[in-house]
Write a protein that holds these residues in place. Structure first.
Motif: not given
Ligand SMILES: Cc1ncc(COP(=O)(O)O)c(C=O)c1O
Length: 398
Positions: A35-40, A232-238, A241-245
Motif C-alpha cells: 500500500f506504499g506506492v504513490g502512483e496509479p 501553481i505546481v502540477n504535472g502529468l504523473s498522477k 499514469a505517467m510517474t516514470g516519464w
C-alpha cells in the motif's frame, strides 16, 4: 568521506524507502501487499505512448529549451485556462522533471536562510526537506482530524510570523485526500490578503482526481491579488499514469518562472524531450481514460474507507480525491504482539511489514504520527486481502 552538511539536514524520501523495502522482500519470495506506492496502477494511455514512439522516430531527441518546448507550454496554458478559468502566457509556464523539480526550483528561487515556509500537517513528505535544502525553515502547522486534517484560518493566522515567506497548500492532499472547498479557501484568503509578502505554492498535482463531482478550486482562482503571488505546481504523473516519464509544470509570475528556468538550466537542463512530446498528447488528446481511472479510484476509496472504519478503534477521514487514505491507528499504540511493541507509526509500519506482510508508510513522515498512509492504487483483490491482514494484525495487538 566528508560530505556537505546539507546531506545530513534532510531525510531520504520515506515513501521511496518503504517501496524499496517492499520490493526487496518480494524479491526474496515474500507475498508482500504494497500500500506504499504513490502512483496509479494503470498503464499510460496508448495514444500517449504512440506520441512518444513517433517522437523517437522523428528524432525529437535533442536538447530542447530549458523550460520546455513551446507546444507543451501552450498545451499547459490551454489546459489551465479550460480547467481553472485563468489565462497564463507560455512565458509564465515552466516544464520540469516532475512536479518535484518544479517545487525544488521554486524553493531555490524564493527562499533564503531565515525565511519560514508554512506547511499544513499532514503534508507530502518532501516539502520540509525541499525547504531545508534551500536553507530556509519548514514550519509544520498541525491540522486537526476533526477539521478533516485541513488548515483553518485561525491556525494559519496563529502560525504566521514576521519571517513567514511561503505557504504550501496541497489539495487534494497527499496523504489525507482532503480537498479545500471554495468556502474553505475563501476563509484562508481573508488571512492571506493581509500578508502581501507571502508567496503561495499551490500543489494541485491531484486536481483531476476528485470524487463526487466536487468542483475544482484553488487560491489563485479566488481573486487577482492572490493569483499574482500564487505559483501553481502540477504535472502529468498522477492524472495520466505517467510517474516514470517525469513531466511536471509550474505557472506563475514571469519573474519567478524566469528564475526557476535559470536554476533548472544549471541542474538538469530540459526535461526529457520524448516525454515532453508525450505530454502534448496527454493534454491535447482524448481524456476518457482519465475519467475511467478516477471512477475506479472513487470506487476503491469507498471500499477502503468502509473497511478501515469497521476495524475497532480505527478512524479515517473521508478523502475527497487522490488515491490515499490516512487512518488513525493510534488506538493500538502501547500494545504488543509477536514480540513487537508498537508505540509509533514507524513501529506500526515495521510490525505490519514483518508480521502481516503489508507495506504502509508511517504517518510520522507526513508530520502526523498517529496515522499510517495507504495508497489504494492496487487491484481490488489485493486491497481486500491486504485490509483483512491489516485488521487481523491490529486486533492481535494487546
Ligand atoms: C503532493 C505531491 N506533490 C508533488 C508530487 C511530485 O510528483 P512528480 O514529481 O511525479 O510530478 C507528488 C508525488 O508523489 C505528490 O504526492
Amino acid at each position: 568521506m566528508r560530505l556537505a552538511q546539507r546531506v545530513s539536514s534532510i531525510q531520504p524520501s520515506a515513501t521511496l524507502s518503504i517501496n524499496a523495502k517492499a520490493k526487496a522482500l518480494k524479491a526474496q519470495g515474500q507475498q508482500i501487499i504494497s500500500f506504499g506506492v504513490g502512483e496509479p496502477d494503470f498503464p499510460t494511455p496508448h495514444h500517449i505512448q504512440q506520441m512518444a514512439i513517433q517522437a523517437i522516430y522523428r528524432n525529437q531527441s535533442r536538447y530542447t529549451a530549458v523550460g520546455g518546448i513551446d507546444e507543451l507550454k501552450t498545451a499547459v496554458a490551454d489546459t489551465i485556462e479550460a480547467d481553472y478559468g485563468l489565462r497564463y502566457t507560455p512565458e509564465q509556464v515552466i516544464v520540469s522533471c516532475g512536479g518535484k523539480q518544479v517545487l525544488y526550483n521554486l524553493m531555490q528561487v524564493l527562499l533564503e536562510p531565515g525565511d519560514e515556509a508554512l506547511i499544513p500537517a499532514p503534508y507530502w513528505v518532501s516539502y520540509p526537506d525541499l525547504v531545508t535544502l534551500a536553507g530556509a525553515t519548514p514550519v509544520a502547522v498541525p491540522c486537526r482530524e476533526q477539521d478533516g486534517f485541513k488548515l483553518t484560518a485561525e491556525r494559519l493566522e496563529s502560525a504566521l510570523t514576521e519571517s513567514s515567506r511561503m505557504l504550501i497548500l496541497n489539495s487534494p492532499c497527499n496523504p489525507t485526500g482532503a480537498h479545500y472547498s471554495r468556502e474553505e479557501l475563501s476563509r484562508l484568503a481573508e488571512v492571506l490578503r493581509a500578508r502581501q509578502d507571502l508567496i503561495i505554492v499551490s500543489d494541485d498535482i491531484y486536481y483531476r482526481i476528485l470524487f463526487g463531482g466536487e468542483p475544482w478550486c484553488n487560491l489563485a482562482m479566488l481573486d487577482p491579488q492572490l493569483r499574482k503571488r500564487t505559483v501553481i505546481v502540477n504535472g502529468l504523473s498522477k492524472t495520466y499514469a505517467m510517474t516514470g516519464w517525469r513531466i511536471g509544470y509550474g505557472l506563475g509570475d514571469p519573474a519567478i518562472i524566469r528564475a526557476a528556468v535559470k536554476i533548472q538550466s544549471q541542474s538538469t537542463s530540459n526535461p526529457c524531450s520524448i516525454s515532453q512530446w508525450a505530454g502534448v498528447a496527454a493534454l491535447r488528446g482524448d481524456q476518457s481514460e482519465v475519467k475511467t481511472m478516477v471512477a475506479s479510484f472513487e470506487q476503491r476509496c469507498r471500499f477502503v474507507v468502509d473497511s478501515l472504519r469497521s476495524i475497532p478503534g480505527v478512524t479515517c477521514p473521508q478523502p475527497a480525491g487522490a488515491f490515499y487514505v490516512f487512518p488513525n491507528v493510534s488506538h493500538y499504540y502501547g500494545k504488543q504482539a509477536q514480540g513487537y511493541a508498537v508505540d509509533s507509526s514507524l513501529e506500526m509500519a515495521e510490525y505490519l511489514m514483518e508480521q502481516a506482510h503489508i507495506a504502509v508508510v508511517p504517518g510520522g513522515a507526513f508530520g502526523e504520527d498517529r496515522c499510517i498512509r495507504l495508497s489504494y492504487a492496487l487491484a481490488h483483490e489485493e486491497i481486500k486481502e491486504g485490509l483483512s491482514r491489516l485488521a487481523q494484525a491490529l486486533q492481535e495487538l494487546r
